[in-house]
Design an enzyme around this catalytic site. Structure first.
Site, PDB file in Angstrom:
ATOM      1  N   LYS A 168     -10.439  -2.778  -5.302  1.00  0.00           N
ATOM      2  CA  LYS A 168     -11.428  -1.727  -5.593  1.00  0.00           C
ATOM      3  C   LYS A 168     -12.246  -2.120  -6.813  1.00  0.00           C
ATOM      4  O   LYS A 168     -11.829  -2.933  -7.646  1.00  0.00           O
ATOM      5  CB  LYS A 168     -10.746  -0.373  -5.815  1.00  0.00           C
ATOM      6  CG  LYS A 168      -9.842  -0.269  -7.065  1.00  0.00           C
ATOM      7  CD  LYS A 168     -10.549   0.044  -8.371  1.00  0.00           C
ATOM      8  CE  LYS A 168      -9.599  -0.006  -9.560  1.00  0.00           C
ATOM      9  NZ  LYS A 168     -10.266  -0.178 -10.852  1.00  0.00           N
ATOM     10  N   VAL A 199      -5.483 -11.393 -10.626  1.00  0.00           N
ATOM     11  CA  VAL A 199      -4.408 -10.596 -11.240  1.00  0.00           C
ATOM     12  C   VAL A 199      -4.875 -10.004 -12.572  1.00  0.00           C
ATOM     13  O   VAL A 199      -5.616 -10.650 -13.320  1.00  0.00           O
ATOM     14  CB  VAL A 199      -3.160 -11.496 -11.445  1.00  0.00           C
ATOM     15  CG1 VAL A 199      -2.047 -10.740 -12.153  1.00  0.00           C
ATOM     16  CG2 VAL A 199      -2.670 -12.032 -10.104  1.00  0.00           C
ATOM     17  N   GLY A 229      -8.600  -5.438 -13.267  1.00  0.00           N
ATOM     18  CA  GLY A 229      -9.315  -4.167 -13.125  1.00  0.00           C
ATOM     19  C   GLY A 229      -9.719  -3.920 -11.686  1.00  0.00           C
ATOM     20  O   GLY A 229     -10.577  -3.091 -11.394  1.00  0.00           O
ATOM     21  N   ALA A 250      -7.299  -3.373  -9.158  1.00  0.00           N
ATOM     22  CA  ALA A 250      -6.179  -2.653  -8.509  1.00  0.00           C
ATOM     23  C   ALA A 250      -5.330  -3.547  -7.608  1.00  0.00           C
ATOM     24  O   ALA A 250      -4.786  -3.091  -6.607  1.00  0.00           O
ATOM     25  CB  ALA A 250      -6.688  -1.439  -7.725  1.00  0.00           C
ATOM     26  N   GLY A 251      -5.192  -4.817  -7.988  1.00  0.00           N
ATOM     27  CA  GLY A 251      -4.412  -5.759  -7.179  1.00  0.00           C
ATOM     28  C   GLY A 251      -2.983  -5.323  -6.930  1.00  0.00           C
ATOM     29  O   GLY A 251      -2.486  -5.394  -5.807  1.00  0.00           O
ATOM     30  N   GLY A 252      -2.297  -4.842  -7.968  1.00  0.00           N
ATOM     31  CA  GLY A 252      -0.912  -4.391  -7.809  1.00  0.00           C
ATOM     32  C   GLY A 252      -0.828  -3.082  -7.056  1.00  0.00           C
ATOM     33  O   GLY A 252       0.030  -2.895  -6.182  1.00  0.00           O
ATOM     34  N   SER A 253      -1.734  -2.156  -7.363  1.00  0.00           N
ATOM     35  CA  SER A 253      -1.733  -0.838  -6.722  1.00  0.00           C
ATOM     36  C   SER A 253      -2.007  -0.935  -5.228  1.00  0.00           C
ATOM     37  O   SER A 253      -1.406  -0.219  -4.426  1.00  0.00           O
ATOM     38  CB  SER A 253      -2.788   0.066  -7.369  1.00  0.00           C
ATOM     39  OG  SER A 253      -2.466   0.309  -8.718  1.00  0.00           O
ATOM     40  N   ASP A 267      -3.875   4.358  -9.405  1.00  0.00           N
ATOM     41  CA  ASP A 267      -4.835   3.846  -8.416  1.00  0.00           C
ATOM     42  C   ASP A 267      -4.267   3.794  -6.999  1.00  0.00           C
ATOM     43  O   ASP A 267      -5.013   3.565  -6.045  1.00  0.00           O
ATOM     44  CB  ASP A 267      -5.311   2.431  -8.797  1.00  0.00           C
ATOM     45  CG  ASP A 267      -6.170   2.416 -10.056  1.00  0.00           C
ATOM     46  OD1 ASP A 267      -6.697   3.486 -10.423  1.00  0.00           O
ATOM     47  OD2 ASP A 267      -6.308   1.343 -10.665  1.00  0.00           O
TER      48      ASP A 267
END
EC number: 2.7.1.148
Length: 286
Positions: free
Chosen positions: A8, A93, A96, A98-101, A134
């Site tokens: 995102k 990574v 900002g 939202a890679g983990g979310s 997120d």
């Protein structure tokens, strides 16, 4: 099962106040872009969660958002079977984006299906909130106004398809540190969220680009001036608008055509490794 976990960007991000629990109340317009991690999920016999990844830069233990998502679902619904999750990482990574979310959101969707839990989108969003602010947006995707700490998601009309150039400088930004350094009384320019929503509803790309604004940018730029350098190069190569996404350090520009975006990418390659030309999209939805 193979799933796409979409990144995102924040078209507008305003911070309204600091809550007693330490979190900040925000208003932001989030937009899915056609950049995604690929999540492979399979059931295994032993009652275990195994996470592997193509990236050396993310954990594979209980600090990983995908692991947390699997653990929460298994625990809450008494699932005794285990899962193996492989994350093919394409989203930069700690950027900002939202890679983990988004990985967590994909795992929630996937396990809901694999374990036949029949949870609604709303139920998954409530679980997602416990993982990260997120995650609810990442479950829904598309274009949305997000409020609270970002977890209240109000779907908007889809933004028009736009050429998006993302550049991530090689610096590490702590989201918590950025929010803590933000002095709410000194914010000089705030986004006009209503103007952005109108531009989206009208499908007016130039107005969307004109209204890009992120109040966190001033904090991160203060620490990492390279962000302004990236923005200047994008602007000098005919970006319609450019802004940092989330707490950074990734920056994106909206371009009227791919030719200008590619020209900007060529200039940026001199000092930026992670550059992605993509478009806005609807994402995978629920």
């Amino acid at each position: 099962m193979k799933l796409k976990a979409y990144a995102k960007i924040n078209l507008a991000l305003d911070v309204l106040s600091k809550r007693e629990d330490g979190y900040h109340e925000i208003r932001t317009i989030m937009q899915t872009v056609d950049l995604y991690d690929i999540i492979n999920i399979e059931k295994i016999e032993e009652d275990n969660i195994i996470v592997t990844t193509s990236s050396e830069n993310i954990p594979t233990d209980n600090k990983n958002h995908a692991y947390i998502a699997a653990s929460l679902l298994k625990e809450r619904f008494g699932v005794k079977q285990g899962v193996r999750i492989h994350i093919e990482k394409n989203i930069p990574v700690s950027a900002g984006l939202a890679g983990g979310s988004t990985d967590a959101a994909a795992v929630l969707k996937g396990l809901n299906e694999i374990f036949e839990l029949n949870l609604s989108e709303q139920q998954l969003m409530e679980i997602g909130r416990e993982i990260g602010a997120d995650v609810p947006f990442c479950l829904v995707g598309g274009t949305a106004l997000c409020e609270g700490i970002g977890e209240k998601v109000i779907k908007l009309k889809s933004a028009p398809q736009m050429n998006i150039l993302i550049a991530k400088p090689e610096v590490y930004v702590s989201t918590q540190a950025v929010y803590e350094a933000l002095d709410l009384s000194k914010i000089k320019k705030r986004p006009n969220i209503e103007a952005m929503i109108s531009a989206i509803e009208e499908g007016n790309v130039k107005e969307i680009a004109k209204n890009l604004c992120n109040v966190l940018e001033v904090v991160t730029v203060n620490q990492y001036p390279v962000i302004n350098r990236v923005k200047d190069i994008m602007r000098n190569n005919n970006a319609l608008g450019t802004v940092m996404t989330g707490s950074g350090p990734a920056v994106f520009g909206i371009f009227g055509n791919k030719y200008n975006a590619l020209k900007a990418a060529e200039r940026l390659k001199v000092f930026i490794k992670e550059i992605i030309l993509t478009t806005t999209c609807e994402g995978s939805g629920f």
